[in-house]
Scaffold this active site. Structure first.
Site, PDB file in Angstrom:
ATOM      1  N   GLY A  14       7.197   5.070   7.878  1.00 38.97           N
ATOM      2  CA  GLY A  14       6.241   6.336   7.947  1.00 38.97           C
ATOM      3  C   GLY A  14       6.473   7.093   9.380  1.00 38.97           C
ATOM      4  N   THR A  52       6.113   8.258  13.295  1.00 32.80           N
ATOM      5  CA  THR A  52       6.333   7.714  14.541  1.00 32.80           C
ATOM      6  C   THR A  52       5.125   7.259  15.169  1.00 32.80           C
ATOM      7  OG1 THR A  52       8.396   8.398  15.090  1.00 32.80           O
ATOM      8  CG2 THR A  52       7.337   7.763  16.936  1.00 32.80           C
ATOM      9  N   CYS A  79      13.691  11.585   5.419  1.00 30.59           N
ATOM     10  CA  CYS A  79      13.858  11.035   7.143  1.00 30.59           C
ATOM     11  C   CYS A  79      15.226  11.136   7.277  1.00 30.59           C
ATOM     12  CB  CYS A  79      13.302   9.472   7.061  1.00 30.59           C
ATOM     13  SG  CYS A  79      14.167   8.456   5.990  1.00 30.59           S
ATOM     14  N   THR A 133       2.144   6.666  13.742  1.00 37.05           N
ATOM     15  CA  THR A 133       1.502   5.516  13.164  1.00 37.05           C
ATOM     16  C   THR A 133       2.095   4.475  13.324  1.00 37.05           C
ATOM     17  OG1 THR A 133       1.187   7.140  11.300  1.00 37.05           O
ATOM     18  CG2 THR A 133       0.520   5.139  10.561  1.00 37.05           C
ATOM     19  N   GLU A 142       9.745  16.639  14.531  1.00 38.54           N
ATOM     20  CA  GLU A 142      10.060  16.296  13.014  1.00 38.54           C
ATOM     21  C   GLU A 142       9.127  17.157  12.266  1.00 38.54           C
ATOM     22  OE1 GLU A 142       8.834  12.780  11.161  1.00 38.54           O
ATOM     23  OE2 GLU A 142      10.802  12.702  10.031  1.00 38.54           O
ATOM     24  N   LYS A 147       0.946  -1.233  -0.160  1.00 37.05           N
ATOM     25  CA  LYS A 147      -0.008  -0.187  -0.021  1.00 37.05           C
ATOM     26  C   LYS A 147       0.839   1.435  -0.126  1.00 37.05           C
ATOM     27  CE  LYS A 147      -1.993   2.913   2.862  1.00 37.05           C
ATOM     28  NZ  LYS A 147      -1.946   4.082   1.877  1.00 37.05           N
ATOM     29  N   GLU A 206      10.331   1.654  10.533  1.00 34.51           N
ATOM     30  CA  GLU A 206      11.202   2.830  10.027  1.00 34.51           C
ATOM     31  C   GLU A 206      10.507   4.169  10.038  1.00 34.51           C
ATOM     32  OE1 GLU A 206      14.079   2.275   9.560  1.00 34.51           O
ATOM     33  OE2 GLU A 206      14.114   0.160   9.276  1.00 34.51           O
TER      34      GLU A 206
HETATM   35  P1  NDP Z   1       2.290   8.154   7.680  1.00 38.19           P
HETATM   36  O1  NDP Z   1       2.752   7.801   9.146  1.00 38.19           O
HETATM   37  O2  NDP Z   1       1.227   9.246   7.841  1.00 38.19           O
HETATM   38  O3  NDP Z   1       2.194   7.314   6.650  1.00 38.19           O
HETATM   39  C1  NDP Z   1       2.952   6.103   6.104  1.00 38.19           C
HETATM   40  C2  NDP Z   1       1.977   5.045   5.433  1.00 38.19           C
HETATM   41  O4  NDP Z   1       1.263   4.558   6.518  1.00 38.19           O
HETATM   42  C3  NDP Z   1       1.109   5.662   4.309  1.00 38.19           C
HETATM   43  O5  NDP Z   1       1.111   4.623   3.438  1.00 38.19           O
HETATM   44  C4  NDP Z   1       0.013   5.738   5.139  1.00 38.19           C
HETATM   45  O6  NDP Z   1      -1.367   5.790   4.216  1.00 38.19           O
HETATM   46  C5  NDP Z   1      -0.249   4.708   5.932  1.00 38.19           C
HETATM   47  N1  NDP Z   1      -0.861   4.668   7.397  1.00 38.19           N
HETATM   48  C6  NDP Z   1      -1.248   5.753   7.946  1.00 38.19           C
HETATM   49  N2  NDP Z   1      -2.092   5.515   8.836  1.00 38.19           N
HETATM   50  C7  NDP Z   1      -2.211   4.038   8.980  1.00 38.19           C
HETATM   51  C8  NDP Z   1      -2.795   3.316   9.906  1.00 38.19           C
HETATM   52  N3  NDP Z   1      -3.531   3.229  10.840  1.00 38.19           N
HETATM   53  N4  NDP Z   1      -2.643   1.733   9.529  1.00 38.19           N
HETATM   54  C9  NDP Z   1      -1.836   1.366   8.386  1.00 38.19           C
HETATM   55  N5  NDP Z   1      -1.150   2.196   7.617  1.00 38.19           N
HETATM   56  C10 NDP Z   1      -1.479   3.537   7.691  1.00 38.19           C
HETATM   57  O7  NDP Z   1       3.705   8.950   7.271  1.00 38.19           O
HETATM   58  P2  NDP Z   1       3.694  10.176   6.029  1.00 38.19           P
HETATM   59  O8  NDP Z   1       3.388   9.499   4.803  1.00 38.19           O
HETATM   60  O9  NDP Z   1       3.267  11.405   6.593  1.00 38.19           O
HETATM   61  O10 NDP Z   1       5.495   9.923   5.836  1.00 38.19           O
HETATM   62  C11 NDP Z   1       6.219  10.829   6.376  1.00 38.19           C
HETATM   63  C12 NDP Z   1       7.028   9.945   7.681  1.00 38.19           C
HETATM   64  O11 NDP Z   1       7.710   8.810   7.193  1.00 38.19           O
HETATM   65  C13 NDP Z   1       8.150  11.086   8.496  1.00 38.19           C
HETATM   66  O12 NDP Z   1       7.916  10.961   9.910  1.00 38.19           O
HETATM   67  C14 NDP Z   1       9.428  10.453   7.922  1.00 38.19           C
HETATM   68  O13 NDP Z   1      10.249  10.761   8.869  1.00 38.19           O
HETATM   69  C15 NDP Z   1       9.061   8.767   7.927  1.00 38.19           C
HETATM   70  N6  NDP Z   1       9.940   8.350   6.899  1.00 38.19           N
HETATM   71  C16 NDP Z   1      10.802   7.303   7.679  1.00 38.19           C
HETATM   72  C17 NDP Z   1      11.816   6.842   6.972  1.00 38.19           C
HETATM   73  C18 NDP Z   1      12.772   5.862   7.575  1.00 38.19           C
HETATM   74  O14 NDP Z   1      13.263   5.130   6.951  1.00 38.19           O
HETATM   75  N7  NDP Z   1      13.024   5.916   8.843  1.00 38.19           N
HETATM   76  C19 NDP Z   1      11.964   7.014   5.713  1.00 38.19           C
HETATM   77  C20 NDP Z   1      11.122   8.054   4.846  1.00 38.19           C
HETATM   78  C21 NDP Z   1      10.057   8.538   5.727  1.00 38.19           C
HETATM   79  P3  NDP Z   1      -1.699   7.268   3.670  1.00 38.19           P
HETATM   80  O15 NDP Z   1      -0.804   8.061   3.267  1.00 38.19           O
HETATM   81  O16 NDP Z   1      -2.740   6.929   2.921  1.00 38.19           O
HETATM   82  O17 NDP Z   1      -2.741   7.999   5.048  1.00 38.19           O
END
Ligand code: NDP
Length: 474
Positions: free
Chosen positions: A226, A228, A282, A230, A378, A173, A248
Site C-alpha cells: 500500500g 508509504t 506501483c 500507511t 507519487e 483484508k 511493499e
Molecule cells: P493504502 O496504504 O491507503 O491502503 C493499502 C491497504 O491498507 C488497504 O487495504 C487499506 O484499507 C489498508 N489500510 C489503510 N490504513 C491502514 C491501517 N492504519 N492499518 C492497516 N491497514 C490499513 O494504499 P492504497 O490502497 O491507496 O494503494 C495505493 C498504494 O499502494 C500506492 O502508494 C502504491 O504505490 C502502493 N502499491 C505498492 C505496490 C508495491 O508492490 N510496492 C504494489 C501496488 C500498490 P482501506 O483501503 O480499506 O483503507
C-alpha cells in the site's frame, strides 16, 4: 445492490455489528454494493477459526497443501470472465486488461507457490567429526495479509498463496474500495474444499479492521502492500510487538531513454509503462528522462501515441477506464494543478473527461525539473513527465532524486552502459529494454521509502516461516 460478506471459518457471514460501507462503480460514480464494515468482534471470530485450523493445516503433508492451492488456481482460471468483470466494476480498469493480466496472474500466484513449496529445501551444515546442523523452517501461525485497490486480486493472492503454502493460517483484508474479487475468491475457496479457518477474509476500513489485524497479538506477521505513509504506521505498530513485517510501498519510477535505444520500441513501451491500468500500478514509469539529443523527437512521437489512447467505459474496447474513486481523481487533479502553477507545460490531457464517472485523460507534462512536486510525489494516475538529461551521470542523478526506489526502466543498446547504469540506479527492480516482465522466482520489492523486505520466490517462503537450527552431536 450487491451485498458482500466476510469469510470466516469456511462460511460467508454478515459483519457482527451489522454495519456496511457503500461501494462505488467508478465508471458511473453510482453505489453498486455494500461492503461489511468489520470490527474487532469479527476479527476475534476469525482469529479463533484460524487458531483451531492451524494444527491440522501446518502438519498436513506438503503435497496435500500444494494440491489445495492448485485446485484454487484451477477455479480462478475457470472463472476468469466473472472475476475480470468484478475487478473492473470495483476498480475501473478495462475488463480486457483484468482478463489478460490481473486474473491469470492471480491464478499463477497460487500455481507458483503450490509448486515452490514442493520443491523447497532447507540447509544443513556439517561440523566435521563434531556435529551436524539442519535448519527447520516452521510456519509462523496466524498471519495478516493487507492489500491495496490497484491490482486487487493479484496482490491479495500474491500474499495469501505463499502464506498458505508454508502452512500458516491467514486473516486477509482487501481494500474497502475494491473488495469484490476477494469476496468471489471466498466462494471459490469454499468450492475448493479448503479446511475451514485456514483462510479468513475480513472486509472493512483500513484504519479500523486493518489496524486491528496488525495489532492483534495472535497475528505473528504482516504482509502489507500500500502507500508509504500507511506502511510507516504499520511498520511502527508491528515493531512494537516484534512482529515480522513485509512492506511493499509506493514508487516514483524513472524511465531513462538513451539516444542509442530502439526508438519505436522505447516509445511504445513507455506509453504502456505510463498509462496501463490508468497509471495505477506501483511499477508504472511516471518520470521519463530522455537524452537531450533525442528529446524533441521523443516528445513529439510520445504525445502522438498518447493521443491515440482511448478512454471510456471499461467494459468496451478502451485503453484506459476511470480512476478508482472520486477522492483519487481529485488528488490526481490537484497534482496537475500544482504542476501548472509551478510552470508545467501540459502537452496533452490535463483534465477530466466531461461525463459521469471518475475519468481523467492521459496527461503528458514537460517544462518541470526533477525536484518539482509532481516529480517527487507519487501521483498514481495517468500523468507522466518528460525531462531532458545530458549524459549518464545526469540521468542517474535525476533518476535517484526521489525518496522512492521501487522500479526503473533503462533504454539503451549499449550493453556495458545498461549494466553500469542499472548498478547505480536505486531501485529494487530494473528493466532494460522492457517493462513488467516478471519471473515469480525473483526477489520483488523496493529500496528507500518503497519498502522493506522482498516478496517473490524463496523470499516469500522465508518471510512466512521461522528458521530453527537443530544441532546434533556426532
Ligand atoms: P493504502 O496504504 O491507503 O491502503 C493499502 C491497504 O491498507 C488497504 O487495504 C487499506 O484499507 C489498508 N489500510 C489503510 N490504513 C491502514 C491501517 N492504519 N492499518 C492497516 N491497514 C490499513 O494504499 P492504497 O490502497 O491507496 O494503494 C495505493 C498504494 O499502494 C500506492 O502508494 C502504491 O504505490 C502502493 N502499491 C505498492 C505496490 C508495491 O508492490 N510496492 C504494489 C501496488 C500498490 P482501506 O483501503 O480499506 O483503507
Amino acid at each position: 445492490m450487491i451485498s458482500l460478506k466476510n469469510f470466516i471459518n469456511g462460511e460467508l457471514v454478515a459483519p457482527l455489528e451489522g454495519n456496511y460501507i457503500d461501494n462505488y462503480n467508478p465508471s458511473t460514480g453510482q453505489v453498486y454494493g455494500k461492503v461489511p464494515d468489520s470490527t474487532d468482534r469479527d476479527l476475534q471470530k476469525a482469529i479463533e477459526a484460524a487458531k483451531s485450523a492451524f494444527p491440522e493445516w501446518s502438519q498436513m503433508s506438503i503435497d496435500k497443501r500444494s494440491r489445495y492451492l492448485m485446485k484454487i488456481a484451477d477455479l480462478i482460471e475457470a472463472n476468469i470472465g466473472r472475476l475480470a468483470e468484478a475487478e473492473s466494476l470495483d476498480n475501473g480498469k478495462p475488463v480486457s486488461l483484468a482478463r489478460r493480466v490481473d486474473i491469470p496472474r492471480a491464478a499463477a500466484n497460487f500455481r507458483f507457490f503450490a509448486a515452490a513449496i514442493v520443491n523447497d529445501s532447507t540447509e544443513s551444515h556439517i561440523m566435521e567429526g563434531q556435529a551436524v546442523n539442519y535448519t527447520r523452517r516452521a510456519p509462523l501461525g496466524i498471519v495478516g495479509c493487507i492489500s491495496p485497490w490497484n491490482l486487487p486480486l493479484y496482490l491479495l493472492t500474491w500474499k495469501i498463496a505463499p502464506a498458505l503454502a508454508t502452512g500458516n493460517c491467514v486473516i486477509a483484508k482487501p481494500s474497502e474500495i475494491t473488495p469484490y474479487t476477494a469476496f468471489l475468491l471466498s466462494e471459490l475457496i469454499i468450492e475448493a474444499g479448503l479446511p475451514a479457518g485456514v483462510l479468513n477474509i475480513l472486509h472493512g476500513r483500513g484504519a479500523v479492521i486493518g489496524q486491528s489485524i496488525v495489532q492483534h497479538e495472535e497475528v505473528k506477521a504482516i504482509s502489507f502492500t500500500g502507500g508509504t505513509e500507511t506502511g510507516r504506521l504499520i511498520g511502527k505498530l508491528a515493531a512494537e510487538q516484534f512482529k515480522k513485517a513485509s512492506l511493499e510501498l509506493g514508487g516514483k519510477n524513472p524511465v531513462i531513454v538513451f539516444d542509442d535505444c530502439d526508438f519505436e520500441e522505447a516509445i511504445t513501451t513507455s506509453v504502456k509503462s505510463a498509462f496501463t491500468n490508468q497509471g495505477e500500478i506501483c511499477l508504472c514509469g511516471s518520470r521519463i528522462f530522455v537524452q537531450n539529443s533525442i528529446f524533441e523527437k521523443f516528445k513529439e512521437s510520445f504525445v502522438k501515441q498518447v493521443n491515440d489512447l482511448t478512454v471510456g467505459d471499461p467494459k468496451g474496447d478502451v485503453n484506459l477506464g476511470p480512476l478508482v474513486s472520486d477522492r483519487h481523481l481529485q488528488k490526481v487533479e490537484q497534482f496537475v494543478e500544482n504542476g501548472r502553477s509551478e510552470g508545467a507545460e501540459i502537452l496533452i490531457g490535463g483534465k477530466r473527461l466531461d461525463q459521469e464517472g471518475y475519468y481523467y485523460l492521459p496527461t503528458v507534462i514537460a517544462g518541470l525539473d526533477e525536484y518539482c512536486e509532481i516529480n517527487q510525489e507519487e501521483v498514481f494516475g495517468p500523468v507522466v513527465t518528460l525531462v531532458p538529461f545530458e549524459d549518464e551521470a545526469d540521468a542517474i542523478a535525476k533518476a535517484n532524486s526521489t525518496k522512492y526506489g521501487l522500479a526503473a526502466v533503462i533504454w539503451t543498446n549499449d550493453l556495458k552502459r545498461a549494466h553500469r547504469v542499472a548498478h547505480q540506479v536505486q531501485a529494487g527492480i530494473i528493466w532494460v529494454n522492457c517493462w513488467m516482465l516478471r519471473d515469480l522466482r525473483t526477489p520483488f520489492g523496493g529500496m528507500k521509502s518503497s519498502g522493506v523486505g522482498r516478496e517473490g520466490g524463496n523470499d516469500a517462503l522465508r518471510f512466512f516461516t521461522e528458521p530453527q537450527n537443530i544441532c546434533i552431536k556426532l
